[in-house]
Scaffold this motif. Structure first.
Motif, PDB file in Angstrom:
ATOM      1  N   GLU A  41       0.850  -1.186   0.000  1.00  0.00           N
ATOM      2  CA  GLU A  41       0.000   0.000   0.000  1.00  0.00           C
ATOM      3  C   GLU A  41       0.885   1.235   0.000  1.00  0.00           C
ATOM      4  OE1 GLU A  41      -3.453   1.638   2.882  1.00  0.00           O
ATOM      5  OE2 GLU A  41      -3.298  -0.531   2.662  1.00  0.00           O
ATOM      6  N   LEU A  42       0.537   2.211  -0.817  1.00  0.00           N
ATOM      7  CA  LEU A  42       1.360   3.418  -0.869  1.00  0.00           C
ATOM      8  C   LEU A  42       1.107   4.258   0.362  1.00  0.00           C
ATOM      9  CD1 LEU A  42       1.051   4.591  -4.563  1.00  0.00           C
ATOM     10  CD2 LEU A  42       3.077   3.748  -3.414  1.00  0.00           C
ATOM     11  N   PRO A  43       2.153   4.853   0.954  1.00  0.00           N
ATOM     12  CA  PRO A  43       1.917   5.763   2.075  1.00  0.00           C
ATOM     13  C   PRO A  43       1.134   6.997   1.614  1.00  0.00           C
ATOM     14  CG  PRO A  43       4.221   5.786   1.420  1.00  0.00           C
ATOM     15  CD  PRO A  43       3.581   4.675   0.672  1.00  0.00           C
ATOM     16  N   LEU A  44       0.358   7.562   2.531  1.00  0.00           N
ATOM     17  CA  LEU A  44      -0.526   8.677   2.190  1.00  0.00           C
ATOM     18  C   LEU A  44       0.248   9.845   1.598  1.00  0.00           C
ATOM     19  CD1 LEU A  44      -3.477   9.421   2.380  1.00  0.00           C
ATOM     20  CD2 LEU A  44      -3.009  10.479   4.579  1.00  0.00           C
ATOM     21  N   PHE A  45       1.439  10.095   2.200  1.00  0.00           N
ATOM     22  CA  PHE A  45       2.246  11.223   1.762  1.00  0.00           C
ATOM     23  C   PHE A  45       2.654  11.048   0.297  1.00  0.00           C
ATOM     24  CE2 PHE A  45       6.223  13.648   1.496  1.00  0.00           C
ATOM     25  CZ  PHE A  45       5.720  14.877   1.893  1.00  0.00           C
ATOM     26  N   ALA A  46       3.025   9.810  -0.059  1.00  0.00           N
ATOM     27  CA  ALA A  46       3.437   9.543  -1.436  1.00  0.00           C
ATOM     28  C   ALA A  46       2.274   9.790  -2.383  1.00  0.00           C
ATOM     29  CB  ALA A  46       3.921   8.102  -1.558  1.00  0.00           C
ATOM     30  N   VAL A  47       1.065   9.398  -1.963  1.00  0.00           N
ATOM     31  CA  VAL A  47      -0.104   9.620  -2.807  1.00  0.00           C
ATOM     32  C   VAL A  47      -0.312  11.119  -3.039  1.00  0.00           C
ATOM     33  CG1 VAL A  47      -2.600   9.370  -2.939  1.00  0.00           C
ATOM     34  CG2 VAL A  47      -1.214   7.507  -2.074  1.00  0.00           C
ATOM     35  N   TRP A  48      -0.176  11.891  -1.963  1.00  0.00           N
ATOM     36  CA  TRP A  48      -0.319  13.352  -2.102  1.00  0.00           C
ATOM     37  C   TRP A  48       0.686  13.900  -3.104  1.00  0.00           C
ATOM     38  CZ3 TRP A  48      -0.486  14.918   3.777  1.00  0.00           C
ATOM     39  CH2 TRP A  48      -1.777  14.652   4.267  1.00  0.00           C
ATOM     40  N   VAL A  49       1.963  13.482  -2.925  1.00  0.00           N
ATOM     41  CA  VAL A  49       3.011  14.028  -3.793  1.00  0.00           C
ATOM     42  C   VAL A  49       2.725  13.666  -5.243  1.00  0.00           C
ATOM     43  CG1 VAL A  49       5.450  13.884  -4.364  1.00  0.00           C
ATOM     44  CG2 VAL A  49       4.748  14.108  -1.988  1.00  0.00           C
ATOM     45  N   ILE A  50       2.357  12.385  -5.470  1.00  0.00           N
ATOM     46  CA  ILE A  50       2.103  11.948  -6.848  1.00  0.00           C
ATOM     47  C   ILE A  50       0.980  12.771  -7.463  1.00  0.00           C
ATOM     48  CG2 ILE A  50       1.205  10.040  -8.234  1.00  0.00           C
ATOM     49  CD1 ILE A  50       2.638   8.153  -6.327  1.00  0.00           C
ATOM     50  N   LYS A  51      -0.124  12.910  -6.707  1.00  0.00           N
ATOM     51  CA  LYS A  51      -1.276  13.642  -7.247  1.00  0.00           C
ATOM     52  C   LYS A  51      -0.903  15.091  -7.536  1.00  0.00           C
ATOM     53  CE  LYS A  51      -5.139  11.389  -4.959  1.00  0.00           C
ATOM     54  NZ  LYS A  51      -6.121  11.681  -3.916  1.00  0.00           N
ATOM     55  N   ALA A  52      -0.226  15.733  -6.563  1.00  0.00           N
ATOM     56  CA  ALA A  52       0.103  17.152  -6.729  1.00  0.00           C
ATOM     57  C   ALA A  52       0.991  17.342  -7.949  1.00  0.00           C
ATOM     58  CB  ALA A  52       0.788  17.689  -5.475  1.00  0.00           C
ATOM     59  N   VAL A  53       2.027  16.486  -8.081  1.00  0.00           N
ATOM     60  CA  VAL A  53       2.963  16.649  -9.200  1.00  0.00           C
ATOM     61  C   VAL A  53       2.253  16.407 -10.527  1.00  0.00           C
ATOM     62  CG1 VAL A  53       4.966  15.634 -10.299  1.00  0.00           C
ATOM     63  CG2 VAL A  53       5.019  16.128  -7.866  1.00  0.00           C
ATOM     64  N   VAL A  54       1.445  15.348 -10.586  1.00  0.00           N
ATOM     65  CA  VAL A  54       0.797  15.010 -11.854  1.00  0.00           C
ATOM     66  C   VAL A  54      -0.206  16.093 -12.249  1.00  0.00           C
ATOM     67  CG1 VAL A  54      -0.815  13.413 -12.932  1.00  0.00           C
ATOM     68  CG2 VAL A  54       1.126  12.539 -11.648  1.00  0.00           C
ATOM     69  N   ILE A  55      -1.037  16.525 -11.290  1.00  0.00           N
ATOM     70  CA  ILE A  55      -2.082  17.490 -11.647  1.00  0.00           C
ATOM     71  C   ILE A  55      -1.480  18.850 -11.977  1.00  0.00           C
ATOM     72  CG2 ILE A  55      -4.076  18.742 -10.750  1.00  0.00           C
ATOM     73  CD1 ILE A  55      -4.924  16.242  -9.363  1.00  0.00           C
ATOM     74  N   PHE A  56      -0.495  19.277 -11.165  1.00  0.00           N
ATOM     75  CA  PHE A  56       0.129  20.575 -11.426  1.00  0.00           C
ATOM     76  C   PHE A  56       0.873  20.554 -12.755  1.00  0.00           C
ATOM     77  CE2 PHE A  56       3.503  23.745 -10.817  1.00  0.00           C
ATOM     78  CZ  PHE A  56       2.704  24.836 -10.637  1.00  0.00           C
ATOM     79  N   GLY A  57       1.603  19.444 -12.995  1.00  0.00           N
ATOM     80  CA  GLY A  57       2.311  19.313 -14.268  1.00  0.00           C
ATOM     81  C   GLY A  57       1.352  19.354 -15.442  1.00  0.00           C
ATOM     82  N   SER A  58       0.202  18.685 -15.280  1.00  0.00           N
ATOM     83  CA  SER A  58      -0.771  18.690 -16.369  1.00  0.00           C
ATOM     84  C   SER A  58      -1.303  20.091 -16.612  1.00  0.00           C
ATOM     85  CB  SER A  58      -1.951  17.779 -16.041  1.00  0.00           C
ATOM     86  OG  SER A  58      -1.511  16.584 -15.505  1.00  0.00           O
TER      87      SER A  58
END
Lengths: 391, 184
Positions: free
Chosen positions: A9-26
């Motif tokens: 299971e991914l740690p919550l913090f990693a999920v936040w970072v992934i989402k923030a980077v992907v959405i902001f990059g998009s």
């Protein structure tokens, strides 16, 4: 093999970072693509070819533009307030980009064994207010940019832009308010889900059909709020050279531009969420997340195209016409619409009669208005300009 | 982390607030007031008051401070500088201001040190769940605090109408002067 290396299971913090980077990059890439789309669409409308030299079909043009901006000379005008001059583009761009954090792009994302939660950086319970507060803050960048440049044209552009944004923000928020009343929530995701047919107690009709008046008002106000054509008085070329960014060059100018395009994209995402059911796929409630995302992006892209289409088709308004339209027409219409919606919600009637009631309530108002302002004075604020020239 | 953020934010709020009074340029003064408001909103967010933070930004930062900026930009800034160069003396204005703020400060310190205001258990803790809910706030405003709510709304309306009346009268007399000129 992969299962051994990756955690269950991914740690919550990693999920936040992934989402923030992907959405902001998009968002940033989408802003770049929109600049290219603007040039391509304008070319198409004017029977030209448009940029086609960099990369296949000119697809790498935004990159080339970016590199060009970096290598341009950066000028700070004499007598400018240096700190504010540097700060202004950042203050313009940051709020527009921050709005993307609360936009719900899709439902739960499941990739392989991983559940990444809902596809949005965060779900606030007051995300509508968050968006309102940030659009309000975006005005400061423009005012400061115009004021700190120490130039008359810049200052006038800034004054116009801020007066216009303050006026149209009222209509924008009132249009949102009627949608909020129907959904009974200030959460963007709850508003989007209330329009799906699977919603509890919902009737599965997009707000576009339940709130036609608010929909039209929101679209007009969002053009004014982003300072786009036909309301782009902040940078009205024949009158003000370049408006508030007359004195800007190089990457600072690019940052203003990036902020403008980010604001356009955010507004298109908002109108999709409020009025077109967000990531709802018609007649398919259990659509997987990538279909939902595709549905959202397709709806938002239609509105981005609308922005470009309008810009290259309609002539520019006059400034007093704009203010007259905002205060004398759109604000009263929005108020009537909110009242009607409130009545429907509080009496517990079916939301389906809202459009009928809203239009019925508007007819006497429009007739009265037309009688009191005969001829073209109705929309143009003719009386206003006469008074102005008399005094 | 929370504590560190709190101290950072409250220190910057105080620093900005001091800046409002100290800085000479009215424009910078307005901007430091804005910074102070934003820092306050962040503190609200830190305690978990999402609605209050959003309202603070929306009302104060988004609407009122923009108005302030307008007024400052429309002012003739050289006049303001003249005021600083040759301050108008209003009957020991400075002394009265210093005395009043010193009295307020001493009073507050005395209150807290004397123990009249006890730091209750809820201070510093996050309030009960649902305290910040829109439904709860709305119900309170339209039931228990109905009269203050209506009174403040009425006050704002009265102020607005008063300003309109004042501005309108001045304009009428100005246009009278103008309309007489061509007759002569």
């Amino acid at each position: 093999m992969m299962d051994d290396i990756l955690p269950a299971e991914l740690p919550l913090f990693a999920v936040w970072v992934i989402k923030a980077v992907v959405i902001f990059g998009s968002l940033i890439s989408a802003a770049g693509i929109t600049t290219l789309a603007e040039r391509k669409v304008s070319a198409w409308i004017q029977y030209r070819i448009g940029p086609n030299r960099v990369g296949p079909f000119g697809l790498l043009q935004p990159l080339a533009d970016g590199v060009k901006f970096i290598f341009k000379e950066e000028l700070v005008p004499d007598g400018a307030n240096r700190l504010m001059f540097r700060l202004a583009p950042m203050i313009t761009a940051a709020p527009a980009m921050m709005c993307i954090a609360v936009i719900p792009f899709a439902g739960e994302v499941v990739i392989g064994n991983y559940n990444l939660g809902n596809l949005s950086i965060t779900d606030l319970s007051v995300s509508v207010l968050y968006v309102g507060a940030l659009t309000g803050l975006g005005i400061y960048g423009i005012i400061l940019g115009g004021w700190s440049s120490n130039s008359k044209f810049s200052l006038m552009g800034a004054m116009r832009a801020s007066a216009q944004m303050v006026s149209y923000e009222l209509t924008l928020l009132l249009a949102i308010l009627s949608v909020v009343l129907l959904a009974g929530s200030l959460d963007l995701r709850a508003i989007a889900e209330s329009q799906a047919s699977s919603a509890e107690g919902g009737i599965g009709v997009w707000n576009m059909f339940l709130q036609p008046v608010a929909f039209v008002l929101f679209i007009i106000a969002m053009f004014a709020e982003t300072n786009r054509h036909p309301f782009d008085f902040a940078e009205c070329e024949p009158e003000l050279v370049g408006g508030f960014h007359t004195e800007y060059s190089s990457m600072k100018f690019a940052l203003f531009f990036l902020g403008e395009y980010c604001a356009i994209i955010v507004m298109c995402c908002l109108v999709t969420t409020f009025f077109l059911g967000g990531y709802d796929v018609p007649f398919w409630d259990s659509a997987p997340w990538f279909i939902q995302l595709a549905s959202f992006v397709a709806k938002a892209a239609c509105f981005i195209f609308l922005f470009l289409w309008v810009r290259w088709t309609l002539p520019r308004f006059r400034y007093d016409q704009l203010m007259g339209l905002g205060w004398k027409v759109m604000l009263p219409l929005a108020l009537v619409n909110v009242t009607v919606t409130g009545a429907v919600v509080s009496f517990g009637w079916s939301p389906l009669i809202t459009p009928v009631l809203a239009v019925a309530a508007l007819i006497p108002g429009v007739i009265l208005f037309a009688r009191s302002n005969p001829g073209e004075a109705s929309l143009t604020g003719h009386a206003l300009s006469e008074e102005g020239s008399a005094s | 982390m929370e504590q560190f953020l709190f101290f950072l934010l409250s220190l910057s709020a105080i620093a900005f607030a001091v800046g409002v009074v100290v800085v000479k340029s009215p424009m910078k003064s307005v901007l430091s007031l804005l910074g102070s408001f934003v820092a306050l909103a962040m503190i609200y967010l830190l305690i978990g008051f999402q609605f209050l933070a959003a309202a603070q930004l929306l009302v104060y930062a988004g609407a009122i401070m923009v108005l302030f900026l307008f007024v400052v930009m429309l002012l003739n800034l050289s006049d303001v500088n003249a005021v600083f160069d040759a301050p108008i003396r209003v009957l020991g204005q400075k002394r009265i201001a210093i005395a009043a703020s010193a009295a307020a400060l001493i009073g507050m310190i005395a209150l807290f040190a004397g123990g009249s205001v006890q730091a209750s258990e809820s201070v510093g803790a996050i309030p009960a769940e649902g305290y910040d809910q829109i439904e709860y706030l709305g119900a309170l405003i339209f039931s228990r605090y109905m009269i203050p709510f209506q009174a403040s709304a009425l006050l704002l309306l009265a102020t607005m109408i008063g300003v309109l009346v004042l501005a309108k009268r001045r304009r009428d007399s100005a246009s009278d002067v103008n309309s007489e000129e061509p007759a002569q």
